[in-house]
Scaffold this motif. Sequence first.
Motif, PDB file in Angstrom:
ATOM      1  N   ILE A 119     -20.083  21.064  -9.508  1.00 42.90           N
ATOM      2  CA  ILE A 119     -20.299  19.991  -9.157  1.00 42.90           C
ATOM      3  C   ILE A 119     -20.392  18.822  -8.509  1.00 42.90           C
ATOM      4  N   LYS A 120     -21.243  17.566  -9.316  1.00 51.24           N
ATOM      5  CA  LYS A 120     -22.206  16.517  -7.715  1.00 51.24           C
ATOM      6  C   LYS A 120     -20.870  16.077  -6.742  1.00 51.24           C
ATOM      7  N   HIS A 121     -21.867  16.182  -5.688  1.00 49.01           N
ATOM      8  CA  HIS A 121     -21.355  15.918  -4.417  1.00 49.01           C
ATOM      9  C   HIS A 121     -21.660  14.510  -3.803  1.00 49.01           C
ATOM     10  N   TYR A 122     -21.366  12.679  -3.808  1.00 49.97           N
ATOM     11  CA  TYR A 122     -21.786  11.559  -3.281  1.00 49.97           C
ATOM     12  C   TYR A 122     -21.215  11.863  -2.139  1.00 49.97           C
ATOM     13  N   THR A 123     -21.637  11.610  -0.350  1.00 45.34           N
ATOM     14  CA  THR A 123     -21.058  11.132   0.591  1.00 45.34           C
ATOM     15  C   THR A 123     -20.573   9.342   0.619  1.00 45.34           C
ATOM     16  N   SER A 124     -19.421   9.123   1.043  1.00 45.87           N
ATOM     17  CA  SER A 124     -19.403   8.056   0.756  1.00 45.87           C
ATOM     18  C   SER A 124     -19.039   7.787   2.403  1.00 45.87           C
ATOM     19  N   SER A 125     -18.461   5.867   2.290  1.00 46.02           N
ATOM     20  CA  SER A 125     -18.146   5.120   3.671  1.00 46.02           C
ATOM     21  C   SER A 125     -16.858   5.090   3.959  1.00 46.02           C
ATOM     22  N   HIS A 126     -15.881   5.098   5.008  1.00 47.22           N
ATOM     23  CA  HIS A 126     -15.454   4.898   5.949  1.00 47.22           C
ATOM     24  C   HIS A 126     -14.558   4.510   6.615  1.00 47.22           C
ATOM     25  N   ASN A 175      -7.797   5.070 -17.292  1.00 49.27           N
ATOM     26  CA  ASN A 175      -7.308   4.053 -18.551  1.00 49.27           C
ATOM     27  C   ASN A 175      -8.319   4.284 -19.053  1.00 49.27           C
ATOM     28  N   GLU A 176      -9.460   4.688 -18.456  1.00 48.39           N
ATOM     29  CA  GLU A 176     -11.018   5.564 -18.732  1.00 48.39           C
ATOM     30  C   GLU A 176     -10.914   6.189 -19.517  1.00 48.39           C
ATOM     31  N   ILE A 177      -9.938   7.513 -18.836  1.00 53.08           N
ATOM     32  CA  ILE A 177      -9.987   9.097 -18.885  1.00 53.08           C
ATOM     33  C   ILE A 177      -9.728   8.758 -20.657  1.00 53.08           C
ATOM     34  N   LYS A 178     -10.303   9.337 -21.500  1.00 47.05           N
ATOM     35  CA  LYS A 178      -9.531  10.322 -22.561  1.00 47.05           C
ATOM     36  C   LYS A 178      -8.916  11.373 -23.237  1.00 47.05           C
ATOM     37  N   LYS A 225     -17.366  22.665 -16.472  1.00 45.71           N
ATOM     38  CA  LYS A 225     -18.468  22.269 -16.228  1.00 45.71           C
ATOM     39  C   LYS A 225     -19.859  21.235 -15.922  1.00 45.71           C
ATOM     40  N   ASP A 226     -18.858  20.114 -15.377  1.00 47.85           N
ATOM     41  CA  ASP A 226     -19.307  19.173 -14.377  1.00 47.85           C
ATOM     42  C   ASP A 226     -17.433  18.631 -13.563  1.00 47.85           C
ATOM     43  N   GLY A 227     -18.739  17.597 -13.154  1.00 50.56           N
ATOM     44  CA  GLY A 227     -17.390  17.023 -12.277  1.00 50.56           C
ATOM     45  C   GLY A 227     -18.019  16.119 -11.129  1.00 50.56           C
ATOM     46  N   VAL A 228     -17.418  15.023  -9.809  1.00 46.56           N
ATOM     47  CA  VAL A 228     -17.797  14.586  -8.777  1.00 46.56           C
ATOM     48  C   VAL A 228     -16.925  14.459  -8.195  1.00 46.56           C
ATOM     49  N   ALA A 229     -17.214  14.659  -6.958  1.00 47.80           N
ATOM     50  CA  ALA A 229     -17.007  14.833  -5.766  1.00 47.80           C
ATOM     51  C   ALA A 229     -17.101  13.520  -4.898  1.00 47.80           C
ATOM     52  N   LYS A 254     -18.603   9.113 -14.911  1.00 45.51           N
ATOM     53  CA  LYS A 254     -18.387  10.694 -15.619  1.00 45.51           C
ATOM     54  C   LYS A 254     -17.512  10.605 -16.421  1.00 45.51           C
ATOM     55  N   VAL A 255     -15.660   9.827 -15.276  1.00 37.48           N
ATOM     56  CA  VAL A 255     -15.030   9.615 -16.071  1.00 37.48           C
ATOM     57  C   VAL A 255     -15.084   9.484 -18.057  1.00 37.48           C
ATOM     58  N   LYS A 256     -16.414   8.088 -18.219  1.00 35.10           N
ATOM     59  CA  LYS A 256     -15.820   7.404 -19.781  1.00 35.10           C
ATOM     60  C   LYS A 256     -16.092   8.614 -20.587  1.00 35.10           C
ATOM     61  N   GLN A 257     -17.247   9.736 -20.012  1.00 30.70           N
ATOM     62  CA  GLN A 257     -18.080  11.012 -20.969  1.00 30.70           C
ATOM     63  C   GLN A 257     -16.482  11.891 -21.515  1.00 30.70           C
ATOM     64  N   LEU A 258     -15.831  12.115 -21.113  1.00 34.69           N
ATOM     65  CA  LEU A 258     -14.669  12.999 -21.171  1.00 34.69           C
ATOM     66  C   LEU A 258     -14.312  12.749 -22.675  1.00 34.69           C
ATOM     67  N   LYS A 259     -14.249  13.573 -23.587  1.00 35.64           N
ATOM     68  CA  LYS A 259     -13.809  13.665 -24.324  1.00 35.64           C
ATOM     69  C   LYS A 259     -11.942  14.204 -24.695  1.00 35.64           C
TER      70      LYS A 259
END
Length: 384
Positions: free
Chosen positions: A89-96, A181-184, A74-78, A113-118
Amino acid sequence: MSRKLLEKTYFKALNKVKAKNIVKDNVSLEDNILIINNEKIDLNKIDNLYVFSVGKAGFSMAKQCEKILGNKIKDGVAISTSRGKLKYIKHYTSSHPVVSKKSIKVGEKLLKKVKQLKKNDYFIFFLSGGASAVIEKPIDGLNLEDFTKISKALLVSGIDIKALNSVRKSISQIKGGKLANEIKANGKVLVLSDVIGDDINTIGSAPMNNGKFEHKIIGNNEIALKASKKYIESKVDKTKILTTTLDKNSIDATKYIKQKIKKYDEKYDSFCLLIGGETTTNPKGNGKGGRNQELALRLLLEKVVNKKISLLCAGSDGIDGNSDANGAFVDNDIYKKIDELKIDAKKYLENSDSNSFFKSLGYDFTIGITGTNVMDFIIVIKER
């Protein structure tokens, strides 16, 4: 032949724990049944399937998951250090390795996004090394500047990864199970381990480890080195995985490896010693290098190689310290080059400039970012 054999042995380990293989080995779809590690989830009985993937292997693991599950997602984040687009899945490039504005920005997107999960949704969460830096949201009252100062001081302190991540958790709203803790919804965490002993409290600073969700190790140093062992054992008299949990500073690691090489050299006409884990080092001077190249340089100075024995020290993520190399080779011929060029190896070591040393001699091992991370591989081969 020695360098080619070392490379082939290395890549057998690396390829075994690349995203394509570990995801394919652990996630499948039959009709409308999702199978994760032999556990079956009937997709007809859930509302939506979400996929999250965070760490150095975040993009590649999510990409392979999309190939398997397609529009069931359905959706997600990488979030990863790579660049690239995904379909579902929405992909974002970050730093390291240091937390930046990007890390916080994408960390906030992940939290949202994780807070949106039912409750009747289901998720797969891929976690890999590097997650500690690529996602972040500092505790209230701590700005990025102060957070960065703390992080940088930790990185150059020489402390081990467990102690490093312990401090990271205390100043974060994501690490140490706080994201979980934010995921139902219900779900499973599939882990590519980059730490000694596969401690889920340490990997990526444990964003999903609040005791609620099962964590399954699907890739680690042991799985990788077993693939190397299978490949090389027919080519030498003796193959041995000495350890997959090497956890020493570079000086002590050098002594350990030197002792093992001497023991096996006296006993066998040919052998392959495989060592996994992660050494620590205290950078000095302003040189370029990393723990693998420093270890290789120390082993070179100890003259552990000869006409038949050669070695490779390399990371599995494609990055060694602040250099563009992944590691370095050492064989008997390198000493001739050192003499010809009148190079003082000790000075390079004193300046933590191992990369410049090996690069000038053509002995650096540079392969680019691999999209996976299961710590380091040290491969020692004695040919007949």
